[in-house]
Design a protein around this motif. Structure first.
Motif, PDB file in Angstrom:
ATOM      1  N   THR A 102       0.860  -1.186   0.000  1.00  0.00           N
ATOM      2  CA  THR A 102       0.000   0.000   0.000  1.00  0.00           C
ATOM      3  C   THR A 102       0.891   1.228   0.000  1.00  0.00           C
ATOM      4  O   THR A 102       2.082   1.162   0.318  1.00  0.00           O
ATOM      5  CB  THR A 102      -0.914   0.041   1.242  1.00  0.00           C
ATOM      6  N   SER A 103       0.318   2.370  -0.328  1.00  0.00           N
ATOM      7  CA  SER A 103       1.122   3.588  -0.427  1.00  0.00           C
ATOM      8  C   SER A 103       1.170   4.373   0.874  1.00  0.00           C
ATOM      9  O   SER A 103       2.025   5.244   1.029  1.00  0.00           O
ATOM     10  CB  SER A 103       0.548   4.488  -1.528  1.00  0.00           C
ATOM     11  N   GLU A 104       0.287   4.027   1.843  1.00  0.00           N
ATOM     12  CA  GLU A 104       0.152   4.869   3.038  1.00  0.00           C
ATOM     13  C   GLU A 104       1.442   4.927   3.874  1.00  0.00           C
ATOM     14  O   GLU A 104       1.839   5.995   4.340  1.00  0.00           O
ATOM     15  CB  GLU A 104      -1.001   4.359   3.917  1.00  0.00           C
ATOM     16  N   PHE A 105       2.109   3.789   4.092  1.00  0.00           N
ATOM     17  CA  PHE A 105       3.270   3.763   4.959  1.00  0.00           C
ATOM     18  C   PHE A 105       4.575   3.560   4.176  1.00  0.00           C
ATOM     19  O   PHE A 105       5.582   3.153   4.731  1.00  0.00           O
ATOM     20  CB  PHE A 105       3.125   2.643   6.001  1.00  0.00           C
ATOM     21  N   LEU A 106       4.538   3.869   2.906  1.00  0.00           N
ATOM     22  CA  LEU A 106       5.683   3.617   2.039  1.00  0.00           C
ATOM     23  C   LEU A 106       6.942   4.326   2.516  1.00  0.00           C
ATOM     24  O   LEU A 106       8.020   3.745   2.561  1.00  0.00           O
ATOM     25  CB  LEU A 106       5.346   4.052   0.613  1.00  0.00           C
ATOM     26  N   GLY A 107       6.826   5.567   2.902  1.00  0.00           N
ATOM     27  CA  GLY A 107       7.991   6.329   3.326  1.00  0.00           C
ATOM     28  C   GLY A 107       8.353   6.141   4.782  1.00  0.00           C
ATOM     29  O   GLY A 107       9.374   6.653   5.247  1.00  0.00           O
ATOM     30  N   VAL A 108       7.499   5.419   5.539  1.00  0.00           N
ATOM     31  CA  VAL A 108       7.710   5.267   6.979  1.00  0.00           C
ATOM     32  C   VAL A 108       8.272   3.890   7.318  1.00  0.00           C
ATOM     33  O   VAL A 108       9.301   3.771   7.990  1.00  0.00           O
ATOM     34  CB  VAL A 108       6.394   5.502   7.747  1.00  0.00           C
ATOM     35  N   ASP A 109       7.600   2.838   6.863  1.00  0.00           N
ATOM     36  CA  ASP A 109       8.009   1.474   7.188  1.00  0.00           C
ATOM     37  C   ASP A 109       7.717   0.569   6.001  1.00  0.00           C
ATOM     38  O   ASP A 109       6.751  -0.194   6.002  1.00  0.00           O
ATOM     39  CB  ASP A 109       7.260   0.993   8.437  1.00  0.00           C
TER      40      ASP A 109
END
Length: 576
Positions: free
Chosen positions: A224-231
């Protein structure tokens, strides 16, 4: 319940599992039990003590695991800050199950050692039976071995949650284990711990990939794209020729599933074309840079699955054609001696890694000289602060090391004083004759190194510090540990890489050393030696090493009359 009955029930359950009878144990536990019985021929009735390796063997394992130690340490320290209040202990083992790093509560130090939750312990399945580390290494899976899941009854008080750490080439290189001496009886109490450990390992592998493949394209991937930059779930690096150059374990499993393979068959993906796995033109990767919406981040895999990617462009490398093979500061510590050449080469590999160093050698071999060379060779610049632990009076060493707050004791300066450790912030702290540091201060130093903060005498708030520790001693620190004169936990914290400095009498470059020292003793008019005088200097045994050589040449400088140092100008012990 009577312990004998508990033991007999535990043994019977293992026998039942071996004979195929139903059990409520998790499948990975039963599979481990069967390996213990069939492959390792372990006896379920045997109660084994934790095995702690000898110091020399442990040192070899730690040296072989230098890369693992450097990539995992930052993740371990961050994780420990989050779980230490709940009583957890962190172990980092190599691929053979040997604990090469450890973070735990010094208040229960003795209990941890007895349970084997300590550096140097071996947790391979063949040695310890079913346990967190052993089952993790055997299966390649993150898991929890809780209390009576353990094969050996000696370990049943423990709850161990372990996750494997994989190299960028797909090889399993170690295990991060989080354990409790005592825990709630229900296994589900460790479910959240398992997810936390897996998340920590993902970050460790990602950091290693991004650091070791800077010249390649890095793609962090998520379903998914929601947490792509976080985890992100996983990541892959792609070389300029369009081939896969590295990947995290999550990417390895994803690619195996995409191609219909079993990830455990270890069919490597490094070197394979990027387009074997993705239905995406490698030359279009640059257009993913700066993508912000899910549609711009999406790319299709060869099996039709949609993944979302966050892309980092290659970091342009600086040409190193004109640079020496190792830092200049390290090339200047020898004149071709084989042992010193090997020492310099080893130092060059770890000089910019956050690994503590111990310098060993006889008195006077030049340990501080080598420590300064290590400091100068670092890319990160900062102060060099040397502390002779044997020279500071015990009454003053605490305030000298840690500093003191204003008016904190009688005679204290009204403005307070910054300690030597804080003065070394951002640079190198050289602890000479560390073996002579009082035990009480060793505990305080250990806390500084573990927490990366120092508390001045009389202060109420700690001050953060970032120091590279290089320690030295002419005494055998391991012998001091065995004698109870040096803290074992501090020893293992300092004992990252050991550099053995040879005695002057053993060096093949003695003539070079003599000339270097002569230039220091007489910088304006370097000393020149007759053939006979030089032969006498080269043939001497030098029990005081370079320190004695300095004194000898100072005597020569005072006695010789003319352009050349002759035999009569040398001290009597040299001639003898």
């Amino acid at each position: 319940m009577n312990q004998t009955i508990v033991f007999e029930k535990h043994v019977q359950e293992i026998v039942d599992a071996a004979e195929g009878r139903a059990t409520e144990r998790d499948p990975e536990v039963v599979q481990s039990w069967l390996r213990c019985l069939n492959d390792h021929e372990l006896d379920p009735e045997h109660r084994g003590e934790a095995r702690i390796l000898p110091e020399t063997t442990l040192r070899q394992h730690r040296q072989e695991a230098e890369d693992l130690l450097s990539i995992a340490r930052f993740g371990m320290e961050d994780l420990y800050r989050r779980v230490n209040s709940m009583g957890y202990v962190l172990l980092l083992t190599d691929a053979k199950g040997v604990t090469v790093d450890f973070i735990g509560d010094e208040k229960v130090d003795r209990e941890l050692k007895r349970a084997g939750l300590y550096i140097g312990s071996e947790w391979s399945e063949a040695n310890a039976g079913t346990c967190g580390v052993g089952a993790c290494l055997a299966s390649g899976e993150a898991l929890t071995i809780h209390q009576t899941d353990h094969f050996d009854m000696a370990h049943t008080p423990l709850s161990c949650t372990a996750a494997p750490i994989y190299h960028v080439d797909g090889a399993l290189i170690g295990v991060l284990d989080v354990s409790l001496l005592m825990s709630p009886s229900e296994k589900y109490s460790q479910a959240l711990t398992l997810e936390v450990v897996k998340s920590c390992v993902r970050r460790i592998e990602l950091a290693n990939l991004m650091n070791s493949r800077k010249s390649d394209w890095i793609m962090r991937l998520n379903t998914t794209s929601e947490f792509l930059g976080v985890d992100p779930n996983c990541a892959v690096s792609v070389a300029s020729d369009g081939t896969i150059s590295g990947l995290t374990h999550g990417a390895h499993r994803l690619f195996a599933k995409t191609l219909g393979q079993n990830w455990k068959t270890r069919q490597g993906f490094v070197g394979k074309p990027f387009e074997d796995v993705f239905d995406f033109d490698f030359n279009d990767i640059p257009r993913l840079l700066g993508a912000e919406t899910p549609g711009e981040q999406a790319l299709e895999m060869s099996d039709g699955q949609i993944m979302f990617a966050d892309v980092r462009a290659p970091v342009k490398s600086v040409s190193v054609a004109s640079k020496p093979a190792m830092p200049d500061a390290l090339t200047r510590i020898h004149g071709g001696d084989g042992k010193m050449l090997a020492l310099a080469g080893k130092a060059a590999r770890i000089v910019d890694k956050h690994i503590s160093i111990i310098l060993e050698g006889e008195t006077g071999v030049g340990k501080e000289f080598v420590a300064k060379a290590l400091h100068k060779a670092r890319k990160k610049k900062g102060p060099f602060v040397a502390i002779n632990c044997a020279a500071l009076p015990e009454a003053l060493i605490e305030s000298e090391l840690f500093g003191y707050a204003p008016n904190s004791f009688t005679g204290a300066h009204a403005k307070g004083k910054k300690g030597l450790i804080e003065q070394a912030n951002g640079g190198t702290l050289f602890l000479d004759e560390i073996g002579d540091m009082p035990l009480a201060l060793q505990a305080r130093l250990l806390r500084v190194l573990a927490e990366k903060e120092v508390m001045a005498v009389g202060a109420t708030k700690p001050v953060p510090v970032d120091v590279r520790v290089v320690s030295a001693s002419h005494r055998n620190l391991k012998a001091l540990v065995d004698a109870g004169q040096f803290r074992q936990d501090l020893f293992y914290r300092l004992n990252g890489v050991v550099l053995q400095i040879p005695a002057l009498r053993e060096r093949q470059d003695k003539s070079w050393v003599i000339d270097q020292v002569a230039r220091v003793v007489s910088p304006d008019a370097p000393l020149h030696f007759s053939k006979e005088a030089r032969q006498a200097l080269l043939g001497y045994d030098w029990p005081g090493n370079i320190r004695e050589l300095i004194t000898t040449l100072e005597v020569c400088l005072a006695l010789y009359d003319g352009d050349t140092v002759e035999l009569p100008d040398l001290p009597e012990q040299i001639l003898g």
